[in-house]
Design an enzyme around this catalytic site. Structure first.
Site, PDB file in Angstrom:
ATOM      1  N   SER A 172       1.410  -9.648  -0.865  1.00  0.00           N
ATOM      2  CA  SER A 172       1.167  -8.198  -0.817  1.00  0.00           C
ATOM      3  C   SER A 172       1.348  -7.580   0.561  1.00  0.00           C
ATOM      4  CB  SER A 172      -0.238  -7.893  -1.344  1.00  0.00           C
ATOM      5  OG  SER A 172      -1.204  -8.616  -0.605  1.00  0.00           O
ATOM      6  N   GLU A 222      -9.478   6.146   3.111  1.00  0.00           N
ATOM      7  CA  GLU A 222     -10.271   5.077   3.698  1.00  0.00           C
ATOM      8  C   GLU A 222      -9.336   3.921   4.003  1.00  0.00           C
ATOM      9  OE1 GLU A 222      -9.820   5.361   0.488  1.00  0.00           O
ATOM     10  OE2 GLU A 222      -9.117   3.325   0.042  1.00  0.00           O
ATOM     11  N   LYS A 250       0.812  -1.221   0.000  1.00  0.00           N
ATOM     12  CA  LYS A 250       0.000   0.000   0.000  1.00  0.00           C
ATOM     13  C   LYS A 250       0.844   1.269   0.000  1.00  0.00           C
ATOM     14  CE  LYS A 250      -4.211  -1.712   0.056  1.00  0.00           C
ATOM     15  NZ  LYS A 250      -5.105  -1.475  -1.107  1.00  0.00           N
TER      16      LYS A 250
END
Lengths: 321, 429
Positions: free
Chosen positions: B383, B116, B94
């Protein structure tokens, strides 16, 4: 263990030609509640345009009242709609409840949730519109709907069903003009106005593009934010209304944040119409007995309308704004 | 080796029919401005250099491509490589995107960012980069996700962000996105909205993809160095789809590489309780773009379900739908139970705790590897890391008794553990 490789068989729906089977057509089509008859070019095509033109000719301002269809329940909702029409609402804006109302503040979010819990569907909204139309043949009626329920039914099918239910126009807050071409075409084919929104953040060159193909009126968002009552209304709508008037002859209505007669009167000094929603929807959430709710809503609408009339008598018409 | 042109959206932000901009008028000028600023930054070598600098020295890139020998041996088939995005600063991919967007926001003169978050990884990444560059930061998070991902809530607060609980609807990622969009509508002039995935209105899907594509570009070089060739499969989990698009997009130039996106099967597709928009959704508009979405016959958006908060979302990025239709990628599903089993499998065979999101990709690889020859190569995008999930996983394993692994290769030895999350709900508010 097998080697699963599901390539997805889900068909992709072309956006406007998507005949998903639903009960889109109102259960009880009302005789005489059909689409607006054809009118000469240049004249307002719908009850919305005609009503706003009449008011403007008299130097009066329009009161546009928003309610969520089916809030707090379908029967009370119908009684509310009839009562506000009788109490002086010049245009009714009927909200199609949607699970994710991005442009709405907490009050209308709550109204939407109540209506959905009470079982309201887009087809149910059209049925409600048809029942309102049966008893109020002249009241101008717009649907305020997010785009997804319309897409799901299919643009053409939705517009046909709306016109058949006696609806005059559509307001779609999450469909900016770049994405609105297909729906505008479908609405036009059924004699419906597609009413555009402009916001205080909309730059002048964009205002021109947004209002170019508008119908009915132009909806000016009064403030940078979501719907809901505000203690004080920012002044940003004043230059915005003036900007819109530079690009169109259509009536200009202002909404978002207007809850009191005083606020309505202030906005009416520059606009042709004032849109009030959350103040009424908030009443629907107070758990009042239906008769009392209907009475209080009607009283609120009478108070707002009286403020607009008093204002019209004391002020020059909006053209001077 | 055939090399294909990489997909790009058209002028309206559409990948085929998908994408576009379906937002309130108030936001349209901001999106137009953002697109222009992004294009300008993209073409500016100074911006690219700054982005590369912080990716290398702050995020810790390039992340390793690791040959998972223990996992490969256990599964007895294709060789499995892991792209170690879990080793990025803050523990997930991210931050690649959060860094890019915060640098862009700063360049645009914004003083405040909002985001968010579902699992909390995007929220933590945004709060981290905002702290580094001195921007005010507000994170919207569903109250249910705050309960499931409590360690991340605490991390965001330590980083100086305000975490706003979202109490509407199912109190998960969908509502958090809606709340963030409403906040953005209200403060659009000062605030940049750092969307965390390849979703939302144009230019977000393409911008987030571009910032995340560093994953795929590195992986292509690394697998060439390790194997002298490209992999047979690239596997990644798909919620909104940013880690998957980040690795798929560069690989999509090569037709011999099969790309597989793994969606959340939740309790099973047949139960209706899942997060598989590409597998079981219908195209519609959610959060500003036209793409497959879980919805009912009336066009109301359905709640998604996944054990993994990051995959608990009813929509998916428009470019994934385009990839599916164009045959550039295929999409499968993995259930909650399979993901849990894969979480344990990777812990036992490699000493790596995957995020529950990434465990979906591991589970798929665990299904696939035994069906392939030993010289086949599967590259899995790992991830994120699973530290954030340990209490949640422990509670599930305890709740399920010994039955964590229905069909999973790890088997289940669920220990009876008192659930440390019980009674702590909302404790940090």
């Amino acid at each position: 263990m097998t080697h699963p490789m599901p390539t997805n068989p889900v068909p992709t729906n072309p956006m406007s030609t998507n005949p998903v089977p639903t009960n889109a057509v109102p259960a009880n089509p009302v005789p005489g509640s059909g689409p607006n008859p054809p009118v000469p070019a240049g004249a307002p095509r719908t009850r919305i345009g005609r009503r706003l033109a009449e008011l403007r000719a008299r130097g009066e301002k329009a009161l546009i009242v928003y309610l969520v269809a089916g809030d707090p329940d379908p029967e009370t909702s119908l009684a509310l709609l009839r009562a506000v029409a009788g109490a002086g609402a010049d245009v009714i804006e009927l909200g199609v409840p949607f699970s994710d109302p991005l442009a709405d503040g907490p009050v209308i979010q709550a109204g939407t949730a109540r209506a959905l819990r009470a079982g309201m569907t887009p087809a149910g909204v059209l049925d409600l519109a048809a029942r309102l139309r049966a008893g109020s043949p002249e009241v101008p009626l717009a649907l305020m709907t997010y785009v997804n329920p319309v897409l799901r039914m299919g643009y053409r099918r939705f517009c046909a069903a709306a016109a058949a239910a006696g609806v005059d126009g559509l307001i779609v807050p999450d469909l900016p003009h770049e994405e609105a071409g297909e729906l505008r075409e479908a609405a036009r084919a059924e004699g419906l106005d597609l009413i555009p929104l402009v916001a205080p953040t909309t730059p002048p060159e964009r205002v021109a593009a947004v209002v170019r193909e508008a119908g009915g009126f132009v909806y000016c968002v009064s403030l940078t934010g979501v719907t809901g009552p505000r203690e004080t209304l920012p002044e940003g709508f004043i230059p915005l209304v003036a900007e819109v008037r530079r690009h169109t002859e259509l009536p200009v209505a202002v909404g978002f944040g207007i809850a009191t007669p005083a606020q309505a009167a202030r906005v009416a000094r520059v606009a042709d119409g004032v849109i009030v929603g959350s103040a009424l929807v908030r009443l629907c959430g107070e758990g009042l007995p239906p008769e009392r709710l209907v009475e209080e809503a009607a009283a609120l609408v009478r108070g707002l309308k009286a403020a607009l009339k008093a204002n019209a008598q004391g002020q020059p018409p909006a053209e001077s704004a | 080796m055939t090399v294909r042109a990489l997909s790009q959206p058209d002028a309206r932000g559409r990948f085929g029919p998908y994408g576009g901009r379906f937002v309130p008028e108030t936001l349209m000028p901001a999106l137009v401005e953002l697109e222009a600023a992004y294009r300008e930054a993209q073409a500016d070598p100074a911006f690219q250099e700054e982005f590369r600098y912080y990716l290398r020295h702050y995020v810790g890139r390039p992340t390793p491509l690791y040959y998972a020998e223990g996992l490969t041996r256990r599964l007895g088939g294709a060789k499995i490589y892991l792209k170690r995005e879990d080793l990025c600063h803050t523990g997930a991919h991210k931050i690649n995107n959060a860094l890019g967007q915060v640098l862009l926001a700063r360049r645009m003169g914004k003083t405040r960012v909002i985001a968010e978050t579902g699992a909390g990884q995007h929220g933590v990444a945004t709060a981290t980069v905002a702290a580094r560059f001195g921007l005010e930061c507000q994170i919207f998070m569903g109250a249910e996700d705050m309960r499931r991902q409590e360690p991340n809530v605490f991390r965001m607060r330590l980083l100086g962000a305000e975490v706003v609980p979202v109490e509407t609807g199912a109190r998960t990622l969908k509502e958090a996105v809606s709340a963030a969009i409403r906040e953005w509508v209200t403060h659009v002039e000062t605030t940049h909205y750092v969307i965390g995935s390849v979703v939302g209105p144009h230019p977000y899907p393409v911008m987030v993809r571009d910032f995340q594509s560093v994953i795929g570009r590195e992986a292509i070089e690394q697998i060439q160095a390790a194997e002298g060739r490209l992999p047979d499969y690239v596997v990644a989990c798909v919620g909104g789809g940013s880690n998957a698009m980040g690795i798929f997009h560069p690989f999509s130039a090569y037709s011999e590489v099969k790309l597989v996106g793994v969606e959340a099967g939740g309790l099973g597709l047949e139960t209706g309780r899942h997060g598989a928009a590409l597998t079981a959704g219908v195209p519609g508009v959610l959060h500003g773009c036209y793409a497959p979405v879980l919805q009912d016959e009336h066009g109301q958006i359905r709640e998604a379900h996944s054990i993994s908060a990051g995959l608990d979302y009813p929509g998916v990025g428009p470019e994934h739908a385009y990839f599916r239709d164009a045959g550039l990628a295929e999409y499968a599903t993995v259930t909650d139970a399979e993901a849990l089993a894969a979480f344990r499998l990777l812990a036992e065979t490699e000493g790596i705790l995957p995020a529950l999101e990434s465990a979906h990709a591991i589970a798929y690889a665990a299904r696939l590897a035994p069906t392939l020859p030993r010289d086949a190569v599967i590259l899995v995008n790992l991830s994120g890391r699973g530290d954030k999930d340990i209490f949640h996983v422990m509670a599930h394993l305890a709740g399920a008794g010994a039955g964590a692994g229905s069909g999973g290769p790890a088997g289940g030895r669920g220990e009876r553990a008192g659930s440390p999350v019980d009674g702590k709900e909302g404790g940090a508010k």
